[in-house]
Enzyme design. Structure first.
Site, PDB file in Angstrom:
ATOM      1  N   HIS A  16      -3.638   6.712   2.640  1.00  0.00           N
ATOM      2  CA  HIS A  16      -4.041   5.393   2.160  1.00  0.00           C
ATOM      3  C   HIS A  16      -5.430   5.080   2.712  1.00  0.00           C
ATOM      4  O   HIS A  16      -5.693   5.257   3.911  1.00  0.00           O
ATOM      5  CB  HIS A  16      -3.015   4.355   2.620  1.00  0.00           C
ATOM      6  CG  HIS A  16      -3.430   2.957   2.327  1.00  0.00           C
ATOM      7  ND1 HIS A  16      -3.902   2.574   1.089  1.00  0.00           N
ATOM      8  CD2 HIS A  16      -3.463   1.843   3.102  1.00  0.00           C
ATOM      9  CE1 HIS A  16      -4.202   1.288   1.125  1.00  0.00           C
ATOM     10  NE2 HIS A  16      -3.955   0.825   2.326  1.00  0.00           N
ATOM     11  N   CYS A  75       0.815  -1.225   0.000  1.00  0.00           N
ATOM     12  CA  CYS A  75       0.000   0.000   0.000  1.00  0.00           C
ATOM     13  C   CYS A  75       0.844   1.269   0.000  1.00  0.00           C
ATOM     14  O   CYS A  75       0.310   2.354  -0.222  1.00  0.00           O
ATOM     15  CB  CYS A  75      -0.944   0.005   1.187  1.00  0.00           C
ATOM     16  SG  CYS A  75      -1.947  -1.473   1.250  1.00  0.00           S
ATOM     17  N   ASN A 105     -10.151  -0.628  -0.066  1.00  0.00           N
ATOM     18  CA  ASN A 105      -8.691  -0.490   0.005  1.00  0.00           C
ATOM     19  C   ASN A 105      -8.082  -1.029  -1.289  1.00  0.00           C
ATOM     20  O   ASN A 105      -8.159  -2.222  -1.562  1.00  0.00           O
ATOM     21  CB  ASN A 105      -8.212  -1.289   1.228  1.00  0.00           C
ATOM     22  CG  ASN A 105      -6.703  -1.308   1.380  1.00  0.00           C
ATOM     23  OD1 ASN A 105      -5.973  -0.911   0.486  1.00  0.00           O
ATOM     24  ND2 ASN A 105      -6.250  -1.787   2.521  1.00  0.00           N
TER      25      ASN A 105
HETATM   26  N1  ACO Z   1     -18.294  -9.281   9.020  1.00  0.00           N
HETATM   27  C1  ACO Z   1     -18.788  -9.573  10.234  1.00  0.00           C
HETATM   28  N2  ACO Z   1     -18.018  -9.905  11.290  1.00  0.00           N
HETATM   29  C2  ACO Z   1     -16.693  -9.906  11.091  1.00  0.00           C
HETATM   30  C3  ACO Z   1     -16.107  -9.589   9.835  1.00  0.00           C
HETATM   31  C4  ACO Z   1     -16.974  -9.280   8.797  1.00  0.00           C
HETATM   32  N3  ACO Z   1     -16.508  -8.954   7.561  1.00  0.00           N
HETATM   33  N4  ACO Z   1     -14.768  -9.693   9.969  1.00  0.00           N
HETATM   34  C5  ACO Z   1     -14.503 -10.031  11.249  1.00  0.00           C
HETATM   35  N5  ACO Z   1     -15.675 -10.170  11.929  1.00  0.00           N
HETATM   36  C6  ACO Z   1     -15.863 -10.498  13.327  1.00  0.00           C
HETATM   37  C7  ACO Z   1     -14.731 -11.314  13.895  1.00  0.00           C
HETATM   38  O1  ACO Z   1     -14.911 -12.695  13.640  1.00  0.00           O
HETATM   39  C8  ACO Z   1     -14.819 -10.977  15.359  1.00  0.00           C
HETATM   40  O2  ACO Z   1     -15.850 -11.764  15.929  1.00  0.00           O
HETATM   41  P1  ACO Z   1     -15.698 -12.368  17.426  1.00  0.00           P
HETATM   42  O3  ACO Z   1     -15.574 -11.142  18.311  1.00  0.00           O
HETATM   43  O4  ACO Z   1     -16.961 -13.131  17.602  1.00  0.00           O
HETATM   44  O5  ACO Z   1     -14.460 -13.168  17.389  1.00  0.00           O
HETATM   45  C9  ACO Z   1     -15.293  -9.527  15.376  1.00  0.00           C
HETATM   46  O6  ACO Z   1     -15.865  -9.290  14.089  1.00  0.00           O
HETATM   47  C10 ACO Z   1     -14.187  -8.521  15.626  1.00  0.00           C
HETATM   48  O7  ACO Z   1     -13.097  -8.813  14.734  1.00  0.00           O
HETATM   49  P2  ACO Z   1     -11.793  -7.943  14.761  1.00  0.00           P
HETATM   50  O8  ACO Z   1     -10.835  -8.459  13.746  1.00  0.00           O
HETATM   51  O9  ACO Z   1     -11.302  -7.836  16.169  1.00  0.00           O
HETATM   52  O10 ACO Z   1     -12.369  -6.521  14.297  1.00  0.00           O
HETATM   53  P3  ACO Z   1     -11.662  -5.129  14.326  1.00  0.00           P
HETATM   54  O11 ACO Z   1     -12.490  -4.181  15.074  1.00  0.00           O
HETATM   55  O12 ACO Z   1     -10.202  -5.223  14.699  1.00  0.00           O
HETATM   56  O13 ACO Z   1     -11.730  -4.677  12.790  1.00  0.00           O
HETATM   57  C11 ACO Z   1     -10.409  -4.550  10.774  1.00  0.00           C
HETATM   58  C12 ACO Z   1     -11.092  -5.456  11.801  1.00  0.00           C
HETATM   59  C13 ACO Z   1     -11.468  -3.701  10.108  1.00  0.00           C
HETATM   60  C14 ACO Z   1      -9.707  -5.414   9.753  1.00  0.00           C
HETATM   61  C15 ACO Z   1      -9.384  -3.626  11.485  1.00  0.00           C
HETATM   62  O14 ACO Z   1      -8.571  -4.379  12.337  1.00  0.00           O
HETATM   63  C16 ACO Z   1      -8.509  -2.881  10.515  1.00  0.00           C
HETATM   64  O15 ACO Z   1      -8.937  -2.000   9.778  1.00  0.00           O
HETATM   65  N6  ACO Z   1      -7.202  -3.183  10.487  1.00  0.00           N
HETATM   66  C17 ACO Z   1      -6.265  -2.498   9.578  1.00  0.00           C
HETATM   67  C18 ACO Z   1      -6.305  -3.090   8.212  1.00  0.00           C
HETATM   68  C19 ACO Z   1      -5.442  -2.261   7.287  1.00  0.00           C
HETATM   69  O16 ACO Z   1      -5.255  -1.079   7.499  1.00  0.00           O
HETATM   70  N7  ACO Z   1      -4.869  -2.821   6.275  1.00  0.00           N
HETATM   71  C20 ACO Z   1      -4.025  -1.942   5.436  1.00  0.00           C
HETATM   72  C21 ACO Z   1      -2.983  -2.582   4.829  1.00  0.00           C
HETATM   73  S1  ACO Z   1      -3.531  -3.532   3.470  1.00  0.00           S
HETATM   74  C22 ACO Z   1      -2.161  -3.877   2.493  1.00  0.00           C
HETATM   75  O17 ACO Z   1      -1.069  -3.462   2.727  1.00  0.00           O
HETATM   76  C23 ACO Z   1      -2.341  -4.828   1.308  1.00  0.00           C
END
Ligand code: ACO
Length: 320
Positions: free
Chosen positions: A247, A111, A277
């Site tokens: 980003h 990214c 993204n």
């Molecule tokens: N739909 C519904 N529920 C979901 C989904 C979904 N798509 N995905 C995960 N969940 C659930 C999980 O199973 C979990 O359930 P549980 O509590 O019963 O176990 C719950 O939601 C919480 O999951 P988390 O992973 O803890 O959610 P979080 O609040 O951390 O959000 C996210 C996840 C959006 C991915 C966040 O961590 C994030 O944005 N991280 C950064 C990602 C990023 O910036 N990437 C950039 C680089 S990409 C690159 O370089 C190619």
């Protein structure tokens, strides 16, 4: 710093896929995706490829800059989703746009790919090795997703953005980059495993895997620091920056960066709601959207910042 952005272009696949439509493919909800990320839809390739989208973005940038393809002497494509291992996407773009005088190659900084590409273009210009560079970030990430894995597939989209950069007295004021390979396993996609007469390996191709929380914490800590470093290097205060183009991974990350920099969200244009993204494509697609909507005037100071797999990051202060 002798390099100015003189034109931008972008391309998104024709097909937009809403969160509601995703609900039919994977166990998720529109509400969860919007609340956790801000994303409402993303564009997914059908006929398009990384190369075809990079070409469309490049042609739009060439039209915007009003130059001839033959004036381009350097093409850099930031991508982690090239159509072919070789030739590079950049060499294919060179051929398809008729930039016969260019040196062309791809880079992998995920990214941060567009920011890394800008840095290389600027270094070529400082070294007297290029006058006019085409820097592209383009991805077809949809082919690298596990469409059963709701924790990743809902986040990403396909597309490409491009900028033409020319050796000039004013323009890119400062650039900073960084990498932290030690934390790289937070975001991975394996390439082909060893497979030869000595080692038989018929494992299926890997998909994108992400420790979302690890990447989130990395982003909210590293990105504000990188931007502050870039502004310090440029001798520019945050109040002088018209827009911060980050980003487009997650609205919450952008809000956190805005808070840490003490700047209002109005200064942080976003398009992740419509694009998701796009990895290396994210920053140049947003830059093109902002440019084309007439939000930039000559002399405006803006910040560009990317971060992602590697882990890698980059930030730049640019005078428009
Ligand atoms: N739909 C519904 N529920 C979901 C989904 C979904 N798509 N995905 C995960 N969940 C659930 C999980 O199973 C979990 O359930 P549980 O509590 O019963 O176990 C719950 O939601 C919480 O999951 P988390 O992973 O803890 O959610 P979080 O609040 O951390 O959000 C996210 C996840 C959006 C991915 C966040 O961590 C994030 O944005 N991280 C950064 C990602 C990023 O910036 N990437 C950039 C680089 S990409 C690159 O370089 C190619």
């Amino acid at each position: 710093m002798p390099a100015r952005i003189i034109g931008t272009g972008s391309y998104l696949p024709q097909r937009a896929v809403s969160n509601k439509e995703l609900e039919k493919w994977v166990d998720t909800t529109d509400e969860w995706i919007r609340e956790r990320t801000g994303i409402e839809q993303r564009h997914l390739a059908e006929q398009e490829t990384t190369t075809s989208m990079a070409v469309e973005a490049a042609l739009a940038a060439i039209r915007d800059a009003q130059i001839e393809a033959k004036e381009i002497d350097l093409i850099i494509v930031g991508t982690v989703s090239a159509d072919m291992c070789f030739p590079s996407t950049a060499c294919q773009v060179q051929s398809l746009i008729g930039a016969d005088c260019a040196v062309a190659f791809d880079i992998n900084a995920a990214c941060a790919g567009f920011l890394f590409g800008l840095s290389i273009a600027q270094a070529y210009m400082q070294a007297g090795m290029a006058q006019t560079a085409l820097v592209i970030g383009g991805e077809t990430l949809s082919k690298m997703m596990d469409w059963q894995d709701r924790s990743t597939c809902v986040l990403f989209g396909d597309g490409a953005g491009a900028a033409l950069v020319r050796k000039q007295e004013r323009g890119i004021i400062s650039l900073v980059q960084g990498s932290e390979g030690k934390r790289g396993m937070a975001l991975t996609c394996q390439n082909r495993p060893v497979n030869n007469p000595l080692v038989k390996n018929d494992t299926a191709l890997d998909h994108t895997r992400m420790d979302g929380r690890e990447v989130y914490h990395f982003a909210v800590k590293t990105v504000p620091k990188a931007i502050e470093n870039a502004m310090e290097k440029a001798g520019v205060a945050s109040g002088e920056i018209k827009y911060f183009l980050l980003h487009q991974a997650n609205l919450r990350i952008i809000e956190s960066v805005a808070k840490k920099l003490g700047q209002p969200m109005e200064k942080f244009p976003t398009n992740l709601q419509k694009c998701g993204n796009i990895s290396a494509g994210s920053v140049p697609v947003l830059l093109d959207h902002v440019n084309r909507s007439g939000m930039l005037q000559r002399g405006d100071k803006i910040v560009l910042a990317g971060f992602g797999a590697g882990l890698t990051w980059g930030a730049a202060v640019v005078e428009w």
